[in-house]
Motif scaffolding. Sequence first.
Motif, PDB file in Angstrom:
ATOM      1  N   TYR A  27      57.285 -66.709   0.161  1.00 20.58           N
ATOM      2  CA  TYR A  27      58.615 -67.907  -0.616  1.00 20.58           C
ATOM      3  C   TYR A  27      59.950 -67.777   0.025  1.00 20.58           C
ATOM      4  O   TYR A  27      59.981 -68.521   0.811  1.00 20.58           O
ATOM      5  CB  TYR A  27      58.755 -67.750  -1.671  1.00 20.58           C
ATOM      6  CG  TYR A  27      57.139 -67.765  -2.676  1.00 20.58           C
ATOM      7  CD1 TYR A  27      56.705 -69.158  -2.297  1.00 20.58           C
ATOM      8  CD2 TYR A  27      56.542 -66.974  -2.990  1.00 20.58           C
ATOM      9  CE1 TYR A  27      55.828 -69.392  -2.653  1.00 20.58           C
ATOM     10  CE2 TYR A  27      55.582 -66.995  -3.450  1.00 20.58           C
ATOM     11  CZ  TYR A  27      54.758 -68.391  -3.543  1.00 20.58           C
ATOM     12  OH  TYR A  27      54.046 -68.894  -4.832  1.00 20.58           O
ATOM     13  N   ILE A 102      61.124 -63.991  -5.616  1.00 20.48           N
ATOM     14  CA  ILE A 102      60.856 -65.093  -5.974  1.00 20.48           C
ATOM     15  C   ILE A 102      62.452 -64.914  -6.231  1.00 20.48           C
ATOM     16  O   ILE A 102      62.624 -66.250  -6.072  1.00 20.48           O
ATOM     17  CB  ILE A 102      59.875 -64.684  -7.202  1.00 20.48           C
ATOM     18  CG1 ILE A 102      58.244 -64.809  -7.352  1.00 20.48           C
ATOM     19  CG2 ILE A 102      60.243 -66.156  -8.788  1.00 20.48           C
ATOM     20  CD1 ILE A 102      57.929 -65.907  -6.218  1.00 20.48           C
ATOM     21  N   LEU A 106      64.162 -68.207  -5.166  1.00 19.01           N
ATOM     22  CA  LEU A 106      65.059 -69.007  -5.498  1.00 19.01           C
ATOM     23  C   LEU A 106      65.992 -69.622  -6.227  1.00 19.01           C
ATOM     24  O   LEU A 106      66.586 -70.663  -5.973  1.00 19.01           O
ATOM     25  CB  LEU A 106      64.761 -69.143  -7.122  1.00 19.01           C
ATOM     26  CG  LEU A 106      62.805 -68.797  -8.080  1.00 19.01           C
ATOM     27  CD1 LEU A 106      62.592 -68.617  -9.243  1.00 19.01           C
ATOM     28  CD2 LEU A 106      62.578 -70.617  -7.297  1.00 19.01           C
ATOM     29  N   GLY A 139      73.067 -69.984  -6.644  1.00 22.46           N
ATOM     30  CA  GLY A 139      71.942 -69.851  -6.513  1.00 22.46           C
ATOM     31  C   GLY A 139      72.634 -68.376  -5.108  1.00 22.46           C
ATOM     32  O   GLY A 139      71.848 -67.310  -5.138  1.00 22.46           O
TER      33      GLY A 139
END
Length: 158
Positions: A27, A102, A106, A139
């Motif tokens: 990811y 993760i 994200l 973020g």
Amino acid sequence: MVVCSKFATVLASGTGTFVEIPSDYGYVVFAGIASGILLAWQSIQVGKMRRRFGIHYPIMYSPETTGNGQLFNCYQRAHQNTLENYPLVLMLLFTGGLQYPIPAALGGAVWIAGRVAYSKGYYTGDPTKRMRGSFGYLGLAILFGSSSMFGAKLLGWL
């Protein structure tokens, strides 16, 4: 060397320390790829404005501060500002993602979405509208946190 289908293990040179790369790190890799797509999209937007307004290389910014010159400069500045922050974002994404894939992915996705909103706001020609993308700093904070925690764990502080 791959030790199982879920983890890849890397030996740190001479230290005997192992870093396991979880399969979820994929990811993180895709967040990195998406960030490259963001830069390409911004670059294309700047190129379109160069052609539209006749601003030729090597001129970086239009000397005009109103009208089309200001609009071009807004496009160019959105791209340039992203490039100025990009090395830090990638470093935080790829290091923090080693321990926290993760959350790091994200965080990278939120940063990218923030940069799109930032750019779209800037592309209106009103620089104050770039603030629409300020949520992207959330973020970035996630990336700082995940990378800092990873560094602290490597040093045995946690």
